[in-house]
Each structure stands twice: as structure tokens, then as C-alpha cells.
Design a protein around this motif. Structure first.
Motif, PDB file in Angstrom:
ATOM      1  N   ALA A  67      -4.979  -0.419 -14.768  1.00 52.40           N
ATOM      2  CA  ALA A  67      -3.824  -0.817 -14.005  1.00 52.40           C
ATOM      3  C   ALA A  67      -3.090   0.349 -13.731  1.00 52.40           C
ATOM      4  O   ALA A  67      -2.753   0.802 -12.527  1.00 52.40           O
ATOM      5  N   PRO A  68      -2.419   1.113 -14.728  1.00 56.16           N
ATOM      6  CA  PRO A  68      -1.580   2.432 -14.497  1.00 56.16           C
ATOM      7  C   PRO A  68      -2.292   3.414 -13.796  1.00 56.16           C
ATOM      8  O   PRO A  68      -1.610   4.283 -12.942  1.00 56.16           O
ATOM      9  N   LEU A  69      -3.708   3.754 -14.197  1.00 52.30           N
ATOM     10  CA  LEU A  69      -4.303   4.764 -13.478  1.00 52.30           C
ATOM     11  C   LEU A  69      -4.550   4.424 -12.181  1.00 52.30           C
ATOM     12  O   LEU A  69      -4.200   5.376 -11.111  1.00 52.30           O
ATOM     13  N   LEU A  70      -4.517   3.124 -11.624  1.00 52.18           N
ATOM     14  CA  LEU A  70      -4.879   2.861 -10.250  1.00 52.18           C
ATOM     15  C   LEU A  70      -3.546   2.902  -9.413  1.00 52.18           C
ATOM     16  O   LEU A  70      -3.462   3.298  -8.350  1.00 52.18           O
ATOM     17  N   THR A  71      -2.397   2.630 -10.319  1.00 52.22           N
ATOM     18  CA  THR A  71      -1.191   2.817  -9.642  1.00 52.22           C
ATOM     19  C   THR A  71      -0.835   3.803  -9.126  1.00 52.22           C
ATOM     20  O   THR A  71      -0.190   4.450  -8.066  1.00 52.22           O
ATOM     21  N   ILE A  72      -1.249   5.102  -9.996  1.00 51.06           N
ATOM     22  CA  ILE A  72      -0.983   6.589  -9.610  1.00 51.06           C
ATOM     23  C   ILE A  72      -1.605   7.033  -8.533  1.00 51.06           C
ATOM     24  O   ILE A  72      -1.279   7.617  -7.369  1.00 51.06           O
ATOM     25  N   VAL A  73      -2.949   6.471  -8.080  1.00 48.95           N
ATOM     26  CA  VAL A  73      -3.616   6.602  -7.033  1.00 48.95           C
ATOM     27  C   VAL A  73      -3.117   6.124  -5.842  1.00 48.95           C
ATOM     28  O   VAL A  73      -3.083   6.542  -4.708  1.00 48.95           O
ATOM     29  N   ALA A  74      -2.692   4.696  -6.214  1.00 52.43           N
ATOM     30  CA  ALA A  74      -1.875   4.091  -4.876  1.00 52.43           C
ATOM     31  C   ALA A  74      -0.865   4.589  -4.306  1.00 52.43           C
ATOM     32  O   ALA A  74      -0.446   4.489  -3.348  1.00 52.43           O
ATOM     33  N   LEU A  75      -0.090   5.288  -5.228  1.00 51.93           N
ATOM     34  CA  LEU A  75       1.308   5.880  -4.743  1.00 51.93           C
ATOM     35  C   LEU A  75       0.965   6.912  -3.775  1.00 51.93           C
ATOM     36  O   LEU A  75       1.766   7.322  -2.943  1.00 51.93           O
ATOM     37  N   LYS A  76      -0.377   7.464  -3.532  1.00 52.29           N
ATOM     38  CA  LYS A  76      -0.628   8.478  -2.593  1.00 52.29           C
ATOM     39  C   LYS A  76      -1.175   7.730  -1.297  1.00 52.29           C
ATOM     40  O   LYS A  76      -1.470   8.461  -0.555  1.00 52.29           O
ATOM     41  N   PHE A  77      -1.030   6.429  -1.354  1.00 50.73           N
ATOM     42  CA  PHE A  77      -1.568   5.878  -0.010  1.00 50.73           C
ATOM     43  C   PHE A  77      -0.417   5.490   0.931  1.00 50.73           C
ATOM     44  O   PHE A  77       0.613   5.547   0.692  1.00 50.73           O
ATOM     45  N   GLY A  78      -1.020   5.770   2.221  1.00 46.26           N
ATOM     46  CA  GLY A  78       0.068   5.621   3.273  1.00 46.26           C
ATOM     47  C   GLY A  78      -0.580   4.771   4.160  1.00 46.26           C
ATOM     48  O   GLY A  78      -1.298   3.796   3.801  1.00 46.26           O
ATOM     49  N   ALA A  79      -0.087   4.573   5.482  1.00 44.50           N
ATOM     50  CA  ALA A  79      -0.373   3.379   6.267  1.00 44.50           C
ATOM     51  C   ALA A  79      -1.711   3.453   6.596  1.00 44.50           C
ATOM     52  O   ALA A  79      -2.419   2.102   6.599  1.00 44.50           O
ATOM     53  N   ALA A  80      -2.491   4.498   6.985  1.00 39.68           N
ATOM     54  CA  ALA A  80      -3.876   4.584   7.265  1.00 39.68           C
ATOM     55  C   ALA A  80      -4.867   4.219   5.976  1.00 39.68           C
ATOM     56  O   ALA A  80      -5.702   3.341   6.203  1.00 39.68           O
ATOM     57  N   GLU A  81      -4.197   4.611   4.918  1.00 39.88           N
ATOM     58  CA  GLU A  81      -5.171   4.247   3.651  1.00 39.88           C
ATOM     59  C   GLU A  81      -4.899   2.654   3.358  1.00 39.88           C
ATOM     60  O   GLU A  81      -6.271   2.041   3.030  1.00 39.88           O
ATOM     61  N   TYR A  82      -3.984   2.128   3.487  1.00 39.51           N
ATOM     62  CA  TYR A  82      -3.618   0.632   3.331  1.00 39.51           C
ATOM     63  C   TYR A  82      -4.571  -0.014   4.257  1.00 39.51           C
ATOM     64  O   TYR A  82      -5.137  -1.133   3.999  1.00 39.51           O
ATOM     65  N   PHE A  83      -4.536   0.283   5.554  1.00 41.40           N
ATOM     66  CA  PHE A  83      -5.450  -0.318   6.768  1.00 41.40           C
ATOM     67  C   PHE A  83      -6.852  -0.366   6.250  1.00 41.40           C
ATOM     68  O   PHE A  83      -7.646  -1.269   6.157  1.00 41.40           O
ATOM     69  N   SER A  84      -7.230   0.826   5.872  1.00 38.95           N
ATOM     70  CA  SER A  84      -8.755   1.026   5.571  1.00 38.95           C
ATOM     71  C   SER A  84      -9.046   0.253   4.165  1.00 38.95           C
ATOM     72  O   SER A  84     -10.055  -0.400   4.183  1.00 38.95           O
ATOM     73  N   LEU A  85      -8.054   0.131   2.903  1.00 32.47           N
ATOM     74  CA  LEU A  85      -8.397  -0.499   1.751  1.00 32.47           C
ATOM     75  C   LEU A  85      -8.339  -1.932   2.435  1.00 32.47           C
ATOM     76  O   LEU A  85      -9.264  -2.658   1.832  1.00 32.47           O
ATOM     77  N   MET A  86      -7.440  -2.507   3.052  1.00 29.53           N
ATOM     78  CA  MET A  86      -7.768  -3.995   3.549  1.00 29.53           C
ATOM     79  C   MET A  86      -8.808  -4.351   4.364  1.00 29.53           C
ATOM     80  O   MET A  86      -9.300  -5.473   4.168  1.00 29.53           O
ATOM     81  N   LEU A  87      -9.197  -3.289   5.229  1.00 33.88           N
ATOM     82  CA  LEU A  87     -10.389  -3.869   6.010  1.00 33.88           C
ATOM     83  C   LEU A  87     -11.551  -3.663   5.020  1.00 33.88           C
ATOM     84  O   LEU A  87     -12.499  -4.548   5.212  1.00 33.88           O
TER      85      LEU A  87
END
Length: 501
Positions: free
Chosen positions: A132-152
Motif C-alpha cells: 500500500a505505501p509503495l502504490l501510494t507513492i506512485v499514485a501521488l504522481k497521478f493527474g486527471a488523465a491518469e485517474y481517468f485511464s485507471l478508472m476506465l
């Protein structure tokens, strides 16, 4: 050292008297609703959401988490004793567990299920603490485009991993997305699909939808005819497995834990898919496949380990990305929002006590379950004799009071009734409601991030493929779509789910 200090903070938070009490309440409720067929963790958590308003965020989330993984334990009891899974993820356990019970080894089957669940839950919780902490570090680099692609990607994966027809799963996801757009446009303030009803200006009530589709619909299905509950209580046998049984369960337990831990992270997968897949694997690699379906220890140990591991690791995408992996995690997102906690990578940094307290409580809860479950088998057996016609009015009253108390809005009760009837019809049409709930939860977030990314990109759609993380996620989405449509994969997918039928 950071992991140790963070876990120290988590155990200090989860070990407080108040949080220990709510953890205990959660696992007992989870076991209870797992034991009583026809209720389920999803409906129970949906009904209890209003109660969490009055609790501290960490206490409420610890209790709701306890209900979820506690239900995985309780579901195996009915699966073994009366061949009626209390939880969908326990359907596979019933195949060999009930046959063991008929042979006078019900106690052994229950012990194997409990030990496998405890081991898998403990290991999977360790994986949550590490990953979880490792993925949290990666997730902090996410913007709107990344979140859209992830949810898709999440929605497509949920369709691929759903039970039954892919076309029906797609239709349910689209229906969920459409229901999610009801309300007021976040950018223009224009009402959408409210039909002039101001009560729906803020959108459809999430709790009303969840309780209706999962709770009321399940009650209606069960009222079609009470099932025979012939409880095998006369020959429980020893509650501790023999040396041969322990030897037979070790390898399936390890394989089930690894398989469940991996599948639990995937959207739409979780405990149900993990248990089905584990049973298939154990039967395929067994030297005595003819024993499966006739009382195999591996047929109980593998799926039970897998479904509990899957239940625990499904918290990883929730805690790190704020993305629900299954309907229960979607309800957890709703509970976090209700408590003023914004799900996503900032939770670990801004509220470390909450983040690590939930993780630590999983170990404590699993220990409580192994201590409570086996000694209380007699109590759970007696509860199985309660007629359903006595239970369902109490459940429906509890549903109605809980939903109304959220907003004190009578329209929410109409919505519960409507969604209940809709859910019942969908069940009769063999349409799984889980993709609908995931679509409903992710739909508004998908739209918001799509429009935000387009605004930031000045209307240029290539912004989704010029950003490396977003492009990678979209590439994975395309791969999942292609693989999902391959005839060989479709056939194998159908085989995995048919093994438990």
C-alpha cells in the motif's frame, strides 16, 4: 524501519479500547450475517452506513472492514453444515465441505476453513502493509488523465471478471454509469435527468441504491420459497484436523493465499473469483482429482484461503488510489466520504493513524475470528434454525430506517423500493449487480477526471496518450479488451465459474 514504526502507530490506534470494541462488533456482525444466508456483507454494510455518522472515522471503518472479512468466515459455516453458502465466495466451499460433514467430519471441515482463513488473512494483511505505501507513492504522481485511464481500466476489468455473460456485465456497467450522472452537472450547475424532482438534484442516494439492489432484491429472491435447512449437528466430530488432514491442507492453503492475494487487487475480482479459481487449480493439479466433490480437504482449504486473502488485498486499491475493487469497497468509499475523508493517496500522508489503524485492525480482527468462531459453532448452528419469514420483516424495517435516517428524505424510501424491484428483475435475468454498483460509484469520478483532463489539455484528446502513465493504463485496457474477446479465453473463463455450479 518506516514499516515497523507505521505498524506501531497502526496497532496503537487499532488497539485502543474503543477501536477494539468496534473491531469485535464488526467481526461478530460479519460472522453473523455470513452464517445467515440471504443477507450478505454488501447489504449489511449498506444498512449500517447511517450508524457510522456518529462514530469516529477510524472506528467506523474498522467496524465495516471487520464485517467484510468476518462474513468470509461465517459464510463457510452454512456452506459446510447445510450446503447453503452464506456468502457467494463460500459457494465453492460447499462442494467438498458439505460432503465432509455428511461423512461425520463437519468439525474437521470447519477447522480447516477457519485455519486456512486465518493464515491467508494474516499473510494478505502483511502484503497490504508492504504494498500500500509503495502504490501510494506512485499514485501521488497521478493527474486527471491518469485517474481517468485507471478508472476506465478498472471498469473494463470488472466486466471481464464478472460472472456470467460479458454482454450482460457490460450492460450492467453502462446502467450504473447512467444512474451515476443523475443530479447536477459539476461544471455548469444544470440539472440532469432529475425529472423536476429537487430531491435528486444531488444525485441518487448511494445507500438507497446499494440497499435496494443488494438487500431488498435478495430478500425478494429468498421469499420465493424457503430452502430446506437440514443442519448436520449430530456428527460435528473433532474440531481439530488430524496430522494427515493438516498435511493435506498446507499446500492448497499456500497456493490459495497467493492466488487470492493477487486476484483480490483486481477490480471485480476479489474473494468470489479467487475461491472459484483456487478450486479449479487444486482440482487440476491434484493427484486424486476424483476425490473433489466427494469430501476433499484441498477443496476446502484452497478456496477458503483464497477468498479471505482476496477480501484483505481488495483494500489495497481502496487505500492507495481511492478506487473500489468490488461492491463492498465501493461502500467503503461512500463511508469515507461520509466521514469527510477523501479516498486516495493523500490518506496515508494526511491521516496516517487512520490508514495504518485499518491495516493493523485486520490482524487483530483475524485473531478475534479464529478465537471466536470455533467455540461458538453451537451458537451459529442454532441461529440457522431461525425461519426466514421471521428474519425478513426485521431486515426490511432496519433497511428502511437506515436509509431514511441518512437524509430524512421520503424519496429515498421510494428509491429503495424501486431499486429493490429492479435488482430482483436483474437477478431473474441472471445479471450480476456488482458491475452496476461499480459503474455507479466510478461514473461521476470518471466524468469529472475526463472533463478536467480535457480542460487542462485545452481540449486536446491526445493528452491521454502523451502522458506515460495514462498511456500505459490505456494500453492495458486495450489488452484486457482483446484478451476478453478471444474465444479460448472466453471458454476458459466460463469453465472457471462453472466449476462451482
Amino acid at each position: 524501519m518506516d514499516l515497523i514504526s507505521n505498524l506501531g502507530l497502526g496497532f496503537a490506534t487499532a488497539g485502543s479500547p474503543t477501536n477494539l470494541l468496534f473491531c469485535l462488533i464488526g467481526v461478530i456482525l460479519g460472522t453473523l450475517i455470513g452464517v445467515l444466508p440471504g443477507i450478505g456483507a454488501t447489504a449489511t454494510i449498506a444498512m449500517l452506513l447511517p450508524i457510522t455518522f456518529q462514530l469516529e472515522p477510524v472506528s467506523s471503518l474498522i467496524m465495516l472492514a471487520g464485517i467484510y472479512y468476518g462474513a468470509q468466515y461465517g459464510g463457510s459455516t452454512t456452506a459446510i453444515l447445510i450446503n447453503m453458502p452464506g456468502e457467494s465466495s463460500s459457494a465453492v466451499t460447499a462442494i467438498d465441505g458439505y460432503q465432509l460433514a455428511r461423512k461425520g467430519k463437519a468439525g474437521t471441515a470447519l477447522a480447516v476453513a477457519a485455519l486456512g482463513s486465518f493464515f491467508a488473512g494474516s499473510v494478505a494483511t502483511l502484503l497490504v502493509a508492504i504494498l500500500a505505501p509503495l502504490l501510494t507513492i506512485v499514485a501521488l504522481k497521478f493527474g486527471a488523465a491518469e485517474y481517468f485511464s485507471l478508472m476506465l481500466l478498472g471498469l473494463v476489468a470488472a466486466i471481464a471478471l464478472a460472472h456470467g455473460s460479458i454482454l450482460k456485465a457490460l450492460a450492467m456497467t453502462v446502467l450504473g454509469l447512467l444512474l451515476g450522472v443523475v443530479g447536477t452537472d459539476i461544471y455548469t450547475g444544470t440539472p440532469r435527468f432529475t425529472f423536476g424532482i429537487t430531491a435528486y438534484a444531488d444525485g441518487l442516494n448511494f445507500v438507497a441504491l446499494a440497499v435496494g439492489v443488494f438487500g431488498i432484491a435478495e430478500i425478494l429472491r429468498n421469499l420465493e420459497g424457503e430452502q430446506d435447512r437440514t443442519v448436520l449437528t449430530t456428527k460435528l466430530g473433532s474440531l481439530w484436523p488430524s496430522r494427515a488432514d493438516l498435511k493435506a491442507m498446507i499446500a492448497p492453503m499456500l497456493r490459495g493465499t497467493l492466488l487470492g492475494s493477487a486476484l483480490g487487487i483486481l477490480p471485480g475480482g476479489g474473494a468470489i473469483l479467487a475461491s472459484f479459481a483456487s478450486y479449479t487449480v487444486e482440482k487440476r493439479i491434484s493427484k486424486t482429482p476424483e476425490e473433489f466433490g466427494k469430501g476433499s480437504i484441498a477443496g476446502v482449504a484452497g478456496p477458503e484461503s483464497a477468498n479471505n486473502a482476496g477480501a484483505q488485498t481488495s483494500f489495497i486499491p481502496l487505500l492507495t488510489l481511492g478506487i473500489p475493487a468490488n461492491p463492498v469497497m465501493a461502500l467503503m468509499v461512500g463511508a469515507m466520504i461520509i466521514q469527510g475523508v477523501v479516498p486516495g493517496p493523500n490518506v496515508a500522508a494526511e491521516q496516517p493513524a487512520l490508514f495504518w489503524g485499518i491495516i493493523a485492525s485486520m490482524w487483530i480482527g483475524n485473531l478475534m475470528l479464529i478465537v471466536l468462531n470455533l467455540p461458538l459453532i453451537g451458537l451459529w448452528v442454532k441461529l440457522l434454525t431461525v425461519p426466514y419469514h421471521v428474519l425478513f420483516p426485521i431486515i426490511m424495517a432496519f433497511c428502511s430506517i437506515g436509509v431514511y435516517s441518512v437524509n430524512s428524505n421520503v424519496y429515498d424510501l421510494y428509491a429503495v423500493a424501486g431499486f429493490g424491484l429492479m435488482g430482483y428483475v436483474l437477478m431473474k435475468l441472471r445479471c450480476e449487480p456488482a458491475p452496476l454498483l461499480l459503474g455507479f460509484v466510478l461514473g461521476p469520478l470518471l466524468e469529472e477526471n475526463l472533463r478536467r483532463a480535457m480542460i487542462l489539455g485545452r481540449g486536446d484528446p491526445t493528452t491521454f496518450v502523451t502522458r506515460p502513465i495514462s498511456a500505459t493504463l490505456l494500453g492495458l485496457t486495450v489488452i484486457v479488451l482483446i484478451v476478453m474477446l478471444l474465444p479460448q479465453v472466453s471458454k476458459k473463463r466460463a469453465e472457471v465459474f462453472s466449476e462451482a455450479e
